[in-house]
Design a protein around this motif. Structure first.
Motif, mmCIF file in Angstrom:
data_model
loop_
_atom_site.group_PDB
_atom_site.id
_atom_site.type_symbol
_atom_site.label_atom_id
_atom_site.label_comp_id
_atom_site.label_asym_id
_atom_site.label_seq_id
_atom_site.Cartn_x
_atom_site.Cartn_y
_atom_site.Cartn_z
ATOM 1 N N HIS A 112 0.859 -1.184 0.000
ATOM 2 C CA HIS A 112 0.000 0.000 0.000
ATOM 3 C C HIS A 112 0.899 1.241 0.000
ATOM 4 O O HIS A 112 1.788 1.375 0.848
ATOM 5 C CB HIS A 112 -0.896 -0.016 1.243
ATOM 6 C CG HIS A 112 -1.992 1.007 1.203
ATOM 7 N ND1 HIS A 112 -1.779 2.325 1.514
ATOM 8 C CD2 HIS A 112 -3.303 0.896 0.875
ATOM 9 C CE1 HIS A 112 -2.922 2.980 1.383
ATOM 10 N NE2 HIS A 112 -3.860 2.139 0.998
ATOM 11 N N HIS A 113 0.649 2.141 -0.950
ATOM 12 C CA HIS A 113 1.510 3.319 -1.124
ATOM 13 C C HIS A 113 1.639 4.160 0.162
ATOM 14 O O HIS A 113 2.728 4.622 0.511
ATOM 15 C CB HIS A 113 0.921 4.165 -2.261
ATOM 16 C CG HIS A 113 1.703 5.380 -2.596
ATOM 17 N ND1 HIS A 113 2.835 5.343 -3.376
ATOM 18 C CD2 HIS A 113 1.535 6.684 -2.253
ATOM 19 C CE1 HIS A 113 3.317 6.569 -3.495
ATOM 20 N NE2 HIS A 113 2.544 7.404 -2.829
ATOM 21 N N LEU A 114 0.520 4.333 0.872
ATOM 22 C CA LEU A 114 0.558 5.168 2.084
ATOM 23 C C LEU A 114 1.296 4.476 3.231
ATOM 24 O O LEU A 114 1.925 5.138 4.055
ATOM 25 C CB LEU A 114 -0.864 5.537 2.526
ATOM 26 C CG LEU A 114 -1.516 6.796 1.932
ATOM 27 C CD1 LEU A 114 -0.798 8.044 2.378
ATOM 28 C CD2 LEU A 114 -1.578 6.771 0.424
ATOM 29 N N GLY A 116 3.809 2.722 2.675
ATOM 30 C CA GLY A 116 5.184 3.049 2.270
ATOM 31 C C GLY A 116 5.607 4.399 2.844
ATOM 32 O O GLY A 116 6.643 4.515 3.496
ATOM 33 N N HIS A 117 4.782 5.442 2.628
ATOM 34 C CA HIS A 117 5.115 6.772 3.168
ATOM 35 C C HIS A 117 5.328 6.707 4.685
ATOM 36 O O HIS A 117 6.184 7.398 5.227
ATOM 37 C CB HIS A 117 4.006 7.771 2.845
ATOM 38 C CG HIS A 117 4.093 8.351 1.455
ATOM 39 N ND1 HIS A 117 5.218 8.998 0.990
ATOM 40 C CD2 HIS A 117 3.192 8.395 0.434
ATOM 41 C CE1 HIS A 117 5.008 9.416 -0.259
ATOM 42 N NE2 HIS A 117 3.787 9.058 -0.627
ATOM 43 N N LEU A 118 4.528 5.876 5.339
ATOM 44 C CA LEU A 118 4.618 5.755 6.795
ATOM 45 C C LEU A 118 5.966 5.166 7.235
ATOM 46 O O LEU A 118 6.506 5.534 8.274
ATOM 47 C CB LEU A 118 3.470 4.865 7.281
ATOM 48 C CG LEU A 118 3.261 4.724 8.769
ATOM 49 C CD1 LEU A 118 2.907 6.075 9.391
ATOM 50 C CD2 LEU A 118 2.146 3.724 9.055
ATOM 51 N N VAL A 137 0.734 13.385 4.363
ATOM 52 C CA VAL A 137 0.226 14.464 3.505
ATOM 53 C C VAL A 137 0.877 14.373 2.130
ATOM 54 O O VAL A 137 2.073 14.597 1.983
ATOM 55 C CB VAL A 137 0.484 15.854 4.149
ATOM 56 C CG1 VAL A 137 -0.675 16.262 5.022
ATOM 57 C CG2 VAL A 137 1.771 15.899 4.971
ATOM 58 N N SER A 138 0.068 14.013 1.144
ATOM 59 C CA SER A 138 0.623 13.852 -0.203
ATOM 60 C C SER A 138 -0.288 14.534 -1.205
ATOM 61 O O SER A 138 -1.213 15.262 -0.832
ATOM 62 C CB SER A 138 0.760 12.361 -0.520
ATOM 63 O OG SER A 138 -0.519 11.797 -0.702
ATOM 64 N N GLY A 139 -0.042 14.263 -2.487
ATOM 65 C CA GLY A 139 -0.877 14.857 -3.524
ATOM 66 C C GLY A 139 -2.273 14.265 -3.533
ATOM 67 O O GLY A 139 -3.232 14.900 -3.965
ATOM 68 N N THR A 306 9.065 12.247 -1.115
ATOM 69 C CA THR A 306 8.324 12.194 -2.388
ATOM 70 C C THR A 306 8.310 10.738 -2.825
ATOM 71 O O THR A 306 9.069 9.913 -2.310
ATOM 72 C CB THR A 306 8.993 13.052 -3.481
ATOM 73 O OG1 THR A 306 10.377 12.806 -3.431
ATOM 74 C CG2 THR A 306 8.724 14.516 -3.287
ATOM 75 N N ASP A 307 7.454 10.421 -3.785
ATOM 76 C CA ASP A 307 7.265 9.026 -4.162
ATOM 77 C C ASP A 307 8.578 8.351 -4.551
ATOM 78 O O ASP A 307 9.337 8.873 -5.372
ATOM 79 C CB ASP A 307 6.265 8.942 -5.318
ATOM 80 C CG ASP A 307 4.866 9.281 -4.833
ATOM 81 O OD1 ASP A 307 4.667 9.378 -3.603
ATOM 82 O OD2 ASP A 307 3.980 9.434 -5.684
ATOM 83 N N ASN A 308 8.837 7.207 -3.941
ATOM 84 C CA ASN A 308 10.083 6.482 -4.194
ATOM 85 C C ASN A 308 9.892 5.016 -3.824
ATOM 86 O O ASN A 308 9.001 4.670 -3.037
ATOM 87 C CB ASN A 308 11.216 7.093 -3.355
ATOM 88 C CG ASN A 308 11.024 6.835 -1.875
ATOM 89 O OD1 ASN A 308 11.426 5.784 -1.366
ATOM 90 N ND2 ASN A 308 10.364 7.738 -1.161
HETATM 91 ZN ZN ZN Z 1 2.969 9.440 -2.452
#
Ligand code: ZN
Ligand code: KG4
Length: 352
Positions: A112-114, A116-118, A137-139, A306-308
């Motif tokens: 799950h992308h979020l 990932g951010h976590l 907080v993302s796009g 940022t997305d990675n």
């Molecule tokens: Zn993102």
């Protein structure tokens, strides 16, 4: 074990090699190719994003392998973003990951992308562990989470309308700035005079109600307020930086105040800020100032916010260690549910 991670959910084509074993996961290489083409259109064009991923993903993975001095045969598992995001863009990464995992005979995990951010900050601060409050907080998303343990998340609040990053991007367009607006607004705001314009702090008043909307955000009214001010300006060149400053101050005030209230309620020792908007150093500074000695503020470096693919690998390492893996029927989902997320509204104590 060597893990290959892939991220193609939006307009960054990214691959990373991570080493996971007993102890912390370490990042060995990270390649991020940002798609410039969308700048011409002032926003991400989904079909163009998919095509660009298709053209470049193979080379991006090769580069990540080269930089890590790792061969394909040494890979022990593959992680790929399965959602949320643009479904065509996700599909490119998922198909690639599935095919390669099958060819190499290694486990595959859809991430799950979020989540990932976590996990992004853990790559730089391996000692980071729950409990903490997370502000993602993302796009595409704005989420305030109570992270009691890894994999165990309670949604405290989200946005009613625009995501925080989306608001930055839309206001960037109103101010005549290139896409994405977030970094441009941060740069301009640093030159703007505080207080020359005063915009509303949307939903800040709900903080004291103790009701279900306590941690809810809303940014579309703020965008309209900026639009009115832009229309009323007779010299946008003169006013642009002041407008950017007033807008950023309003967004940051609401994000920080709600995050502070959540940390205070839970008496947690840390606030983790993640997602593209976490690149905004004024946000980190405002959160650090508001939390004072109460809790530490954790923000990864910009490259990991940022997305990675590195963050996707970090989240995957946690899930793989728990024995999770996806089947060969893995499909991308634009609305993939956040694993381990509960959203039962909770009544928390008042903090003011
Ligand atoms: Zn993102
Ligand atoms: O997480 P991300 O790279 O992609 C999504 O998952 O959406 O976040 C991108 C968002 C964009 O809206 C961009 O304008 C915003 O993050 N952003 C910023 C800054 N850098 C990127 N917003 C405010 N200030 C920044 N410095």
């Amino acid at each position: 074990m060597i893990l290959l991670a892939i991220e193609t959910s939006c307009d960054e084509t990214s691959a990373a090699i991570l080493r996971t074993a007993e102890g912390p996961t370490t990042l060995v290489s990270l390649v991020i190719l940002s798609q410039d083409i969308h700048r011409i259109f002032g926003g991400v064009v989904p079909e163009l994003a998919s095509r660009a991923h298709l053209t470049t993903l193979g080379a991006v993975v090769d580069q990540a392998l080269d930089e890590a001095h790792v061969t394909l045969e040494e890979i022990g598992a593959i992680a790929v973003t399965a959602g949320p995001g643009l479904v065509g863009a996700l599909l490119v990464g998922v198909m690639y990951g599935k095919t390669l995992a099958r060819r190499l005979g290694v486990p595959l995990l859809g991430v799950h992308h979020l989540e990932g951010h976590l996990f992004a900050a853990t790559l730089e601060q391996p000692e980071l562990a729950p409990p903490f409050i997370a502000l993602l907080v993302s796009g595409g998303h704005t989420m305030l989470l109570d992270v009691a343990a890894w994999g165990q998340y309670r949604l405290l609040g989200t946005t009613r309308d625009d995501a925080a990053g989306e608001a930055f991007d839309k206001v960037g367009t109103l101010l005549g700035l290139p896409y994405p607006g977030g970094p441009e607004i941060e740069r301009l705001a640093a030159m703007g005079r505080p207080g020359r314009y005063k915009f509303p702090r949307p939903m800040l008043n709900t903080l004291n109600d103790n009701g279900p909307e306590r941690f809810t955000f809303s940014f579309s009214g703020l965008k309209t307020a900026v639009l009115r001010a832009v229309q009323a300006s007779d010299d946008l060149e003169r006013d642009r930086a002041d407008l950017a400053r007033a807008f950023q101050d309003a967004v940051l005030a609401v994000l920080v105040e709600k995050a502070w209230a959540a940390v205070t309620d839970r008496e947690y020792p840390a606030l983790v800020i993640g997602g593209g908007v976490a690149c905004n150093r004024a946000l980190a500074a405002a959160a650090t100032a508001r939390l004072g000695n109460q809790a530490r503020v954790v923000v990864a470096s910009n490259r990991l916010n940022t997305d990675n693919a590195a963050m996707i690998g970090a989240a995957a390492a946690f899930r793989l260690a728990r024995g999770e893996q996806s089947g060969s029927d893995l499909e991308p989902r634009a609305d993939l549910p956040f694993p381990g997320l509960t959203s039962t509204p909770v009544t928390l104590g008042t903090t003011t």
